[in-house]
Design an enzyme around this catalytic site. Structure first.
Site, PDB file in Angstrom:
ATOM      1  N   ASP A   1      23.648  24.006 -13.850  1.00 40.42           N
ATOM      2  CA  ASP A   1      22.612  23.530 -14.768  1.00 40.42           C
ATOM      3  C   ASP A   1      23.098  22.334 -15.576  1.00 40.42           C
ATOM      4  O   ASP A   1      22.407  21.318 -15.711  1.00 40.42           O
ATOM      5  CB  ASP A   1      22.208  24.649 -15.743  1.00 40.42           C
ATOM      6  CG  ASP A   1      21.753  25.896 -15.018  1.00 40.42           C
ATOM      7  OD1 ASP A   1      21.576  25.826 -13.794  1.00 40.42           O
ATOM      8  OD2 ASP A   1      21.581  26.929 -15.675  1.00 40.42           O
TER       9      ASP A   1
ATOM     10  N   HIS B   1      22.677  31.427  -6.966  1.00 38.20           N
ATOM     11  CA  HIS B   1      23.874  32.272  -7.137  1.00 38.20           C
ATOM     12  C   HIS B   1      25.002  31.825  -6.210  1.00 38.20           C
ATOM     13  O   HIS B   1      25.796  32.635  -5.751  1.00 38.20           O
ATOM     14  CB  HIS B   1      23.530  33.758  -6.926  1.00 38.20           C
ATOM     15  CG  HIS B   1      22.640  34.302  -8.006  1.00 38.20           C
ATOM     16  ND1 HIS B   1      23.125  34.684  -9.241  1.00 38.20           N
ATOM     17  CD2 HIS B   1      21.300  34.490  -8.055  1.00 38.20           C
ATOM     18  CE1 HIS B   1      22.117  35.112  -9.994  1.00 38.20           C
ATOM     19  NE2 HIS B   1      21.002  34.993  -9.302  1.00 38.20           N
TER      20      HIS B   1
ATOM     21  N   GLY C   1      14.202  30.653 -16.702  1.00 37.66           N
ATOM     22  CA  GLY C   1      14.943  30.237 -15.508  1.00 37.66           C
ATOM     23  C   GLY C   1      14.820  28.737 -15.299  1.00 37.66           C
ATOM     24  O   GLY C   1      15.201  28.217 -14.251  1.00 37.66           O
TER      25      GLY C   1
ATOM     26  N   SER D   1      18.383  26.992 -22.036  1.00 37.27           N
ATOM     27  CA  SER D   1      19.647  27.180 -22.774  1.00 37.27           C
ATOM     28  C   SER D   1      20.623  26.043 -22.469  1.00 37.27           C
ATOM     29  O   SER D   1      21.289  25.537 -23.376  1.00 37.27           O
ATOM     30  CB  SER D   1      20.267  28.543 -22.461  1.00 37.27           C
ATOM     31  OG  SER D   1      20.657  28.620 -21.107  1.00 37.27           O
TER      32      SER D   1
HETATM   33  P1  NG1 Z   1      19.319  30.217 -15.096  1.00 37.97           P
HETATM   34  O1  NG1 Z   1      18.993  31.643 -15.093  1.00 37.97           O
HETATM   35  O2  NG1 Z   1      18.222  29.377 -14.610  1.00 37.97           O
HETATM   36  O3  NG1 Z   1      19.843  29.739 -16.408  1.00 37.97           O
HETATM   37  C1  NG1 Z   1      21.659  30.859 -13.915  1.00 37.97           C
HETATM   38  C2  NG1 Z   1      22.961  30.098 -14.163  1.00 37.97           C
HETATM   39  C3  NG1 Z   1      23.250  29.081 -13.038  1.00 37.97           C
HETATM   40  C4  NG1 Z   1      23.160  29.720 -11.672  1.00 37.97           C
HETATM   41  C5  NG1 Z   1      21.813  30.485 -11.550  1.00 37.97           C
HETATM   42  C6  NG1 Z   1      21.692  31.230 -10.266  1.00 37.97           C
HETATM   43  C7  NG1 Z   1      23.206  29.904 -16.589  1.00 37.97           C
HETATM   44  C8  NG1 Z   1      23.078  29.005 -17.747  1.00 37.97           C
HETATM   45  N1  NG1 Z   1      22.876  29.377 -15.409  1.00 37.97           N
HETATM   46  O4  NG1 Z   1      20.557  29.985 -14.036  1.00 37.97           O
HETATM   47  O5  NG1 Z   1      24.523  28.510 -13.240  1.00 37.97           O
HETATM   48  O6  NG1 Z   1      24.232  30.579 -11.414  1.00 37.97           O
HETATM   49  O7  NG1 Z   1      21.667  31.429 -12.615  1.00 37.97           O
HETATM   50  O8  NG1 Z   1      21.752  30.351  -9.197  1.00 37.97           O
HETATM   51  O9  NG1 Z   1      23.605  31.035 -16.728  1.00 37.97           O
END
Ligand code: NG1
Length: 415
Positions: free
Chosen positions: A170, A35, A123, A127
């Site tokens: 990501d 985050h 996580g 996506s």
């Molecule tokens: P996840 O939940 O792994 O997709 C999300 C955000 C990242 C980052 C993390 C928290 C998306 C696609 N990715 O990851 O950019 O903010 O949460 O560190 O929403």
């Protein structure tokens, strides 16, 4: 079956012809720096040896025809489709990918077959692997000549149109990752640095047993934290007499020495409207989202959120130093501190994630923490090579898994 073989096979059986090209886009795990990306602060992820594959060929129709081995039903989307008007969740990612390159497609459609062995809603970035994979396939099929930077940026924009106001970690790591290395990513200003993982270290990921969904309540919880940390940024800037341009980010004030000391002076809870009035700044940049709207009167716990983000950014710096010094114990401590901060301050852990982190640490991991946005999904553990088995066993006993080793791997590629 390998996802590339599965995508090729699915393409043949659905479209009765050979695909023109194949793309492989890996999932990712974030080692530390959670985050922080949407605050313009650094992250330390790596691409994993599990991927989404896209087999692509031309379509006679001006449409995206897509079939997936993981998600139903198949999609036939006109090239003017928008994520907001597409009801099926997985079609929204396709519509978002089309939306960000619509003006370059010149009415040219495509046929896609998609297969993945990244567990969805985990996580592990299934996506973003999908979005990057689809964009890279369309780029190659129609010779759009997207630069890697542009591909990562367009994929992040697509992800935001599909729902969460993501920061772009990501998509960057999925595009730029190198085998055997972690990738430190900075956003203000943009920079990337591969950090080779010491050869004697091993990484394990394990499921908490509940999904980390991208829609509904989880998306709202994510976006709430995006808005809350923007509020913290404008209030800290106001205390420090700093001027912020554009979207306010904690990254804009984090480098000012006094900022971490002032976090405890922030209001415990405040709404965007009250904060904007207090700091004398416009409300709109605080609550603006790419998709949907945010209640400007919702009180948000900004002090504890800001404390997590600013301390987490420091942990990323220390973690990079620990990797470079081959200091597994120091890195493990930082990962545990990150998890505690995510649990207590950022409030995005779950009892199952806490149990899992505890179980893997007791089984000998030097450190463990939730990875990704949280609210369910996976945790990551780090250990010496040779101890993976005990950690996987402990994870399976704690939550039922799945749990498996992951290897830092190559980013997205056309095969
Ligand atoms: P996840 O939940 O792994 O997709 C999300 C955000 C990242 C980052 C993390 C928290 C998306 C696609 N990715 O990851 O950019 O903010 O949460 O560190 O929403």
């Amino acid at each position: 079956m390998d996802p590339v073989d599965a995508a090729r096979h699915t393409f043949r059986s659905n479209f009765h012809t050979e695909p023109t090209l194949l793309v492989r886009a890996p999932g990712r795990v974030n080692l530390i720096g959670e985050h922080t990306d949407y605050n313009g602060l650094p992250v330390l992820p790596f691409a994993i040896d599990r991927a989404t594959a896209v087999a692509a060929g031309p379509s006679i129709a001006p449409a995206l025809e897509a079939v997936s081995t993981t998600f139903a039903p198949p999609a036939t989307l006109p090239l003017d489709a928008t994520p907001a008007t597409v009801p099926e969740p997985w079609h929204r990612y396709l519509a978002a990918a089309i939306a960000v390159i619509r003006d370059r497609l010149d009415g040219r459609g495509a046929r896609l077959a998609i297969a993945s062995h990244i567990p969805p809603a985990s996580g592990l970035s299934s996506s973003s692997a999908l979005t990057v994979g689809v964009l890279l396939a369309l780029d190659t099929l129609h010779t759009l000549r997207l630069a890697p930077d542009e591909l990562a940026e367009l994929a992040a924009r697509a992800e935001r149109l599909a729902g969460a106001e993501t920061g772009g970690m990501d998509q960057r790591v999925i595009v730029f990752a190198r085998p055997g290395a972690l990738l430190r990513i900075d956003f203000l200003p943009p920079a990337m640095r591969p950090l080779p993982l010491p050869a004697e270290w091993a990484l394990v990921v394990a499921s908490s047993g509940s999904p980390a969904p991208k829609g509904g309540a989880a998306r709202n919880a994510y976006n709430q934290r995006v808005v809350a940390t923007r509020i913290a940024a404008v209030l800290l800037a106001d205390m420090l007499g700093a001027q912020l341009e554009g979207t306010p980010l904690l990254g804009n004030v984090a480098a000012i020495d006094a900022a971490p000391l002032l976090v405890d002076e922030l209001p415990a809870r405040i709404s965007a409207r009250k904060a904007a009035a207090m700091a004398g700044v416009p409300l709109q940049p605080l609550v603006a989202l790419s998709a949907g709207t945010f209640d400007p009167d919702a009180p948000l716990p900004i002090r504890q959120y800001a404390r997590h983000v600013l301390t987490e950014a420091e942990r990323v710096d220390l973690a990079c130093a620990a990797v470079e010094a081959n200091d597994l114990a120091a890195l493990g401590e930082l990962m545990l501190a990150s998890h505690t901060s995510l649990r207590d301050d950022y409030r995005c852990s779950t009892p199952a994630l806490d149990t899992l982190v505890h179980a893997m640490t007791r089984a000998g991991a030097a450190g463990a923490r939730l990875t990704g946005a949280g609210f369910g999904g996976f945790a990551i553990a780090i250990t010496q090579h040779g101890s993976e088995h005990a950690i996987i066993e402990a994870a399976l006993r704690a939550t039922g898994g799945p749990a498996f080793p992951v290897i830092p791997s190559q980013g997205a590629a056309v095969l």
